[in-house]
Write a protein that holds these residues in place. Structure first.
Motif, PDB file in Angstrom:
ATOM      1  N   ASN A   1       1.258   3.666  -3.268  1.00  0.00           N
ATOM      2  CA  ASN A   1       0.443   4.847  -2.968  1.00  0.00           C
ATOM      3  C   ASN A   1      -1.059   4.531  -3.078  1.00  0.00           C
ATOM      4  O   ASN A   1      -1.821   5.258  -3.716  1.00  0.00           O
ATOM      5  CB  ASN A   1       0.835   6.022  -3.867  1.00  0.00           C
TER       6      ASN A   1
ATOM      7  N   LYS B   1      -4.482   3.183  -0.657  1.00  0.00           N
ATOM      8  CA  LYS B   1      -4.941   3.100   0.731  1.00  0.00           C
ATOM      9  C   LYS B   1      -4.826   1.661   1.226  1.00  0.00           C
ATOM     10  O   LYS B   1      -5.197   0.724   0.523  1.00  0.00           O
ATOM     11  CB  LYS B   1      -6.389   3.561   0.844  1.00  0.00           C
TER      12      LYS B   1
ATOM     13  N   ALA C   1       0.830  -1.207   0.000  1.00  0.00           N
ATOM     14  CA  ALA C   1       0.000   0.000   0.000  1.00  0.00           C
ATOM     15  C   ALA C   1       0.866   1.259   0.000  1.00  0.00           C
ATOM     16  O   ALA C   1       0.623   2.195  -0.782  1.00  0.00           O
ATOM     17  CB  ALA C   1      -0.925  -0.001   1.213  1.00  0.00           C
ATOM     18  N   GLU C   2       1.873   1.264   0.842  1.00  0.00           N
ATOM     19  CA  GLU C   2       2.747   2.428   0.955  1.00  0.00           C
ATOM     20  C   GLU C   2       3.525   2.662  -0.336  1.00  0.00           C
ATOM     21  O   GLU C   2       3.596   3.777  -0.850  1.00  0.00           O
ATOM     22  CB  GLU C   2       3.712   2.209   2.124  1.00  0.00           C
TER      23      GLU C   2
ATOM     24  N   GLN D   1      -7.863  -0.502   0.816  1.00  0.00           N
ATOM     25  CA  GLN D   1      -8.120  -0.989  -0.536  1.00  0.00           C
ATOM     26  C   GLN D   1      -7.292  -2.256  -0.806  1.00  0.00           C
ATOM     27  O   GLN D   1      -7.798  -3.230  -1.364  1.00  0.00           O
ATOM     28  CB  GLN D   1      -7.786   0.085  -1.563  1.00  0.00           C
TER      29      GLN D   1
END
Length: 199
Positions: A98, A100, A94-95, A103
């Motif tokens: 980019n 969420k 996720a990080e 999600q």
């Protein structure tokens, strides 16, 4: 008796305010001893002992980071690398992409191909489709449960076998059938199924 409350919260969890309010109410009503960790910290502690090497994902992320709609592919490749999808890996994806975290977690839990817990070296898919069911797949399931001493969805303590029931393997001519790491075995009876697992 005094009220002892030891609460540890991190900023990662969105439920902290709700939990803090609950503990304030509890503190007013009863004199109890509470020693509690937030769910996200419990998960972090459980995974800290065997944190995956996130650098293994660098090549995959470099290839797919800028491609829209590539999340499922990245999760598939991550699962191939780690055998399952640890929460730390989901957060890292996720990080890095980019996206969420909710999600990423939503996609990982929506598709049945993804696993959030470790599995055994040998994954047994026991068919429970119509053809297998009418050809007595239930006694085979019972025999495997007794032999492996696990229920469907569980993994043996030695991490050798994971037993799962599936709706159909597409091998109806072999019914009743099971698949172990992609290899189909059938037609089966309870003794034959146990014998295959023992070998």
């Amino acid at each position: 008796m005094y009220l002892l409350i030891q609460l540890r919260y991190s900023r990662k969890c969105s439920n902290h305010k709700r939990e803090q309010a609950l503990h304030r109410k509890l503190r007013r009503k009863e004199r109890v001893s509470i020693n509690m960790l937030c769910k996200c910290e419990k998960e972090d502690q459980n995974q800290a002992a065997d944190s995956p090497d996130l650098s293994m994902l660098d090549e995959v992320l470099d290839e797919y980071r800028s491609q829209a709609g590539s999340l499922v592919t990245v999760l598939q490749k991550a699962q191939d690398l780690y055998g399952y999808l640890p929460l730390t890996v989901l957060r890292h994806i996720a990080e890095e992409m980019n996206i969420k975290p909710a999600q990423v977690y939503g996609v990982a839990t929506f598709y049945t191909q993804f696993r959030l817990t470790p599995v055994g070296k040998y994954i047994i898919h026991l068919c429970q489709g119509t053809a297998c069911h009418v050809n007595s797949s239930e006694p085979i399931e019972t025999a495997l449960i007794q032999e492996l001493k696990i229920k469907p969805g569980e993994t043996t303590p030695d991490k050798l076998f994971t037993l799962t029931n599936v709706a159909c393997l597409g091998c109806c001519s072999l019914a009743p059938v099971m698949m172990i790491n992609g290899q189909a075995y059938g037609p089966l009876n309870p003794d034959k199924a146990v014998s295959i697992v023992k070998d």
